[in-house]
Design a protein around this motif. Structure first.
Motif, short mmCIF file in Angstrom:
data_model
loop_
_atom_site.label_atom_id
_atom_site.label_comp_id
_atom_site.label_asym_id
_atom_site.label_seq_id
_atom_site.Cartn_x
_atom_site.Cartn_y
_atom_site.Cartn_z
N GLU A 121 37.68 32.87 45.48
CA GLU A 121 36.82 33.19 44.66
C GLU A 121 37.80 33.72 43.50
OE1 GLU A 121 34.47 35.89 46.77
OE2 GLU A 121 33.32 33.97 47.70
N ALA A 122 38.73 34.54 44.07
CA ALA A 122 39.66 35.34 42.90
C ALA A 122 40.57 34.15 42.19
CB ALA A 122 40.57 35.94 43.80
N VAL A 123 40.98 33.07 42.82
CA VAL A 123 41.68 32.17 41.98
C VAL A 123 40.88 31.06 41.17
CG1 VAL A 123 43.71 32.24 43.73
CG2 VAL A 123 41.85 30.48 43.83
N GLN A 124 39.60 30.96 41.36
CA GLN A 124 38.81 30.42 40.37
C GLN A 124 38.51 31.20 39.13
OE1 GLN A 124 35.92 29.73 43.57
NE2 GLN A 124 35.03 28.28 42.37
N LEU A 125 38.61 30.51 38.08
CA LEU A 125 38.61 31.30 36.81
C LEU A 125 37.07 31.76 36.45
CD1 LEU A 125 41.00 29.41 34.28
CD2 LEU A 125 41.34 31.69 35.40
N LEU A 131 46.14 27.85 38.93
CA LEU A 131 46.53 29.11 39.56
C LEU A 131 46.76 29.34 40.85
CD1 LEU A 131 46.99 31.83 37.54
CD2 LEU A 131 44.74 32.84 38.72
#
Ligand SMILES: Cc1cc2nc3c(=O)[nH]c(=O)nc-3n(C[C@H](O)[C@H](O)[C@H](O)COP(=O)(O)O)c2cc1C
Ligand SMILES: Cc1cc2nc3c(=O)[nH]c(=O)nc-3n(C[C@H](O)[C@H](O)[C@H](O)COP(=O)(O)O)c2cc1C
Ligand SMILES: Cc1cc2nc3c(=O)[nH]c(=O)nc-3n(C[C@H](O)[C@H](O)[C@H](O)COP(=O)(O)O)c2cc1C
Ligand SMILES: Cc1cc2nc3c(=O)[nH]c(=O)nc-3n(C[C@H](O)[C@H](O)[C@H](O)COP(=O)(O)O)c2cc1C
Lengths: 336, 336, 336, 336
Positions: free
Chosen positions: D156-160, D234
């Motif tokens: 979830e964190a690496v998805q913009l 990312l």
């Protein structure tokens, strides 16, 4: 001298000037938390350093000034810093003092970034030669929030024309600290600060920029220049010299406790590196070469974009480590 | 025998005769000092060894003599040594004793370098065979300041025609030490001296040249010759045999304390290696193969230039380690 | 079954059937002695094993028999063993018992080498199936000086048609030891004996051939055969399975003390490997695959020449380690 | 959302989506037994998990559902599981709850495998948003034997566009455990569970699927998707993030003792890996990516064949380790 400054910039942009030795960030792993119990939006990367607020813990390490072209570079770097609300240092201001015509190449940084954290920069040999008032002058020139006093004995030693007189530096440093009002940072420039060094200055300075081995290596920069000038490139022999950044942060922190600010510079290349620098115990990271290359290749916008993705990486790493503040990062479990 | 000596030189120049094993200098790091508190000009590389002053701590290790062509090589090496004010050894003088016609190939060294440190050289098997008076003869031949008594059991063992009788060597060594007036050095030639060996001789000799593994490897030299003669190159099996130089210096120093002089030879290739040899506890470094190759390829001037750049590297490393004297180097912090 | 035996030999000769894992001899270093105080001619490699004298500590490990072609191989191997005065084992004699026509393929070994050390060979599954009298029969067949009882559970398990019943083996072994007059050796065949295994049999057998991992790997041999037959080559999954020979010798010696003979087989390829096997605590080394390949490629003379150069290597290593007897080798200092 | 699910499957099939970091199984060696004292036929791989019997200790880890095409995949996977009598999980059932039209893509698993071990699957963010009754719903949908509650903060964190709010998860988990009747498993999805995490939940859940680093890496999966959509990838920065599976099993087991079931998923690729997972202390292994790829490339039959050879490898490893039951595997000696 103007030309030498520009040669340095050119060498750093076009040649491979980095250490053969790694900064050892690859030996450090931050432990993942499956349940960080934290909202991404609550991860706060702000820090306060030398009286100024940074939106995330990074300083563009002092690099340049003294040549008209470098003035334009400094202008761009200052705009990048302002847009991101991070710290910025200027390169050695020796030229700015000696040669009023290039003074503006330093001043431009403060002009572009009136409220930001700006660090003045001068070398210990110049301070020894000119006395501590030189420190007042360079602080004044950029209305600095702090003064970075750099050492670079390795670079001087590998130059055939270099002076390389490192005697009496600690006393000079003490005098400077008594003279200027702003905090003073002892700043290595790519060979690292060892525990022994930290012991010598812990009661004198306000901060240490470890400038560790693993990134830009000045012995190599000089070797590249020597080769270009047809001289023996002695510096290559020292391409793996120095205390790697990760080791230097650990050594210095173990000596200075929490009394001094530590800036972790030298081979920081990714957001993960920044996160590791914090986990190792630094208060803030510093980055030089990649920022210079980016701003020259892709301008202010490209450089801002680059550093924003680095910031996001740091924030993700903080989330995954379960830390909502930069301070917490220093006590995160790491595997070495 | 004359021919064999020349074959050795040829093999060493043209073939890859170095150990598969590293001297382990790459496992040693000298800790960088950001604040060495020292002027480059105050770094003093001078040492005194066996009564003579050296301008920097290096000996051209004994290599050759006994064949007219090697006489010319020795002449050149002696000129290099004189110009740099460093030590020099001659190769085994056995031939010079047996064959008066080639005596000059050794004597030339003292002629060219009247005031310098010159080491005589003879093997333990010859001393056992001829008695200790042979030692007097070889010392006399070059008016030596010290006598290097070499062992090279590995080389003899891998030769099919070789003797390889290593019995009674310690007694022979003791007799020799009582016979000659000059200091005596036990000298290995590329396989290293272990702690056990050092214990056997610490009360007998005045110094130990560790001649460790990692540089010229005599098992390989003989294998190269065997191949050229169409014989089985047995020596390759021992291409990684021996105590690496770095380990050997540590082992020997731990056994002999500060009572004996230690010369660190074997795989020393750069100024940084010399610095590490000193940091590991040797009093002086020794170098053979690279000096031979350089003097043959680039003459006296090229070789002097080469060794000067090595000297400068050592001096820089001493500065960066914060040492103003060679003696201080032995207590510099190292990371193994 | 005859054909399978021949297929094994072919696979071993033509294919890469060695372990992906090293025997770990490269992790062991024998410490060099500059002053071994020993004459090469006084280095004595003789040992006595199971009542017979060997001129140097090597056994040609049991490999073959049971197919006419392998009879000729055994004849040649026996001649090699006789010429060098070393030990020799035969392959599993199961076929020789079941099929009188191929009995001679085993008997030939004793015929060719009347006074030498010959080891009979039979597997634990066959002994369990046929009872301990089978042991008497195979010992008798070659007038054996000792009986090697092999285990090879891995090979059986990776064969789709294999039995792989390893239950009750210790009891069978005990019965066999009570039945036969000659010493009995438990023999692994390439996966090694662990300390746990050694504990189970130390009060039962007279010796252990560790047959460690790092040389011929039977899982791979079977995989090669499976592929040739168009079946799934399951064995590759176990190409790095097993206790490496060096580790196995250390483990077994630590459990059995000096009560049992240890034979170090598995990946022994050079004289240096033999020397290391002895330094690790084995009484004798064993070699299979390289001897087979050599005798087939270069005949008896070529194989003798090969093993003689290995013997010389062992002798040189013993000299350089300062050992005049094989027994002393077991207490030589090693670096792991 | 349907499309995203399908994109994930496509990315996982066609792209290299595995961690740069190994699961560290290569650092673990199971000790070979020459004498396992065991019959292959007596090696019993059966286990009981969450009230169901598995013929060997493997679960097809939850992957998919929510898109019609994934319904067909789930049908095939269920048939594979039924034929082998192993466990199976479904992918996140969020879609099945929101969109009744795709509910069947999950239900099909229970239809195809009426008596088997089926695990429901839902994420902690959905449970926090919708309350614990959502858990009842998803368990009910597949008549699940256990509920896997997954966390995937890294993805979830690496998805913009991602949320990445991981606050309050432990409380949500506690509520869910009180609400549902079936055992609840906390399930990481490729970044591993650390000791700290295990401590937070050991008194709450019934099992932990470590989902360690070294196999499918969701940061990489998202990076692949970002690139395809022309966004900054990312996730690559986190391609080596996480606790390797082998380390995670050891950490979790040391914290939870024998009170909780541990499922070892993440980079399990061979039967040897399954054996090591058991030897490290897991009760059962889990495998996702290779099963998906196999079933799509070679259908149910090919996938069954593949997993059967894996099962045989596990059984051989158990035999060679001397273990007749999966339980014994957890106390087998290993070398790390
Ligand atoms: C082109 C260039 C010029 C530099 N000039 C200075 C300087 O004038 N003063 C200084 O303290 N450091 C200077 N540095 C050193 C940097 O501040 C920094 O310590 C070093 O480059 C290591 O960081 P890096 O690996 O991120 O480049 C310079 C670095 C570069 C690349
Ligand atoms: C061509 C050559 C000849 C040598 N001859 C002798 C000798 O006669 N006596 C001796 O003590 N060492 C002799 N050596 C050994 C050297 O002194 C030295 O110990 C060895 O070469 C390791 O140093 P290096 O790695 O710098 O070559 C010789 C070395 C070389 C390369
Ligand atoms: C072709 C071949 C056949 C073998 N047959 C047997 C056998 O019948 N009985 C036995 O105990 N070992 C047998 N072995 C195993 C060897 O004795 C030895 O343990 C193993 O090959 C490891 O040694 P190496 O790495 O030197 O080949 C055989 C080995 C080879 C290469
Ligand atoms: C295509 C695909 C989809 C996945 N979807 C889910 C999911 O919805 N829920 C979940 O808990 N794990 C999911 N996973 C994670 C797996 O269950 C497993 O933890 C992870 O892939 C590591 O195992 P592996 O290395 O064997 O693939 C998925 C994995 C793959 C490959």
């Amino acid at each position: 001298m103007r030309e030498r400054k520009w040669e340095h910039v050119l060498a750093c942009i076009w040649e491979d000037v980095e250490s053969e030795e790694s900064p050892l960030f690859d030996c450090v792993k931050i432990v993942h938390r499956a349940l960080p119990e934290l909202d991404f939006d609550d991860v706060d990367m702000e820090i306060e350093l030398f009286g100024k607020r940074l939106s995330f813990p990074l300083i563009i390490a002092g690099m340049t000034g003294g040549h008209p072209k470098t003035g334009e570079i400094n202008r761009k770097l200052a705009r990048v810093a302002r847009e991101l609300e991070i710290g910025i240092g200027v390169g050695s201001q020796r030229a700015g003092v000696k040669d009023p015509e290039v003074r503006w190449t330093f001043e431009v940084v403060r002009e572009e970034y009136p409220d930001g954290l700006v660090l003045a920069n001068i070398g210990l040999p110049q301070l020894r030669e000119n006395g501590p008032d030189l420190a007042l002058e360079v602080v004044d020139m950029v209305d600095a929030d702090a003064l970075a006093v750099h050492v670079n004995v390795l670079q001087e030693a590998v130059q055939l024309e270099g002076e390389a007189d490192a005697a009496g530096f600690v006393d000079v440093l003490a005098e400077v600290c008594e003279t200027v009002d702003v905090p003073v940072v002892l700043k290595e420039t790519g060979a690292g600060v060892s525990a022994e060094d930290a012991k010598l200055v812990r009661d004198i300075v306000d901060g240490i920029d470890v400038g560790g081995a693993g990134g830009t290596n000045w012995a190599v920069v000089e070797a590249v220049r020597s080769k270009a000038h047809g001289e023996i490139p002695l510096g290559y022999a020292f391409s793996d010299w120095g205390v790697p950044t990760a080791a230097s942060i650990l050594e210095v922190r173990s000596v200075v406790g929490n009394d001094l600010a530590i800036i972790g510079t030298g081979g920081v290349r990714t957001g993960m590196d920044v996160a590791k620098v914090l986990a190792l115990g630094a208060d803030c990271a510093g980055m030089a070469l990649p920022v210079l290359r980016k701003v020259l290749a892709e301008g202010v916008r490209g450089c801002v974009r680059f550093l924003k993705s680095i910031a996001r990486e740091v924030k993700i790493a903080m989330l995954m480590a379960g830390c909502s503040s930069v301070e917490e990062m220093s006590s995160v479990p790491i595997v070495v």
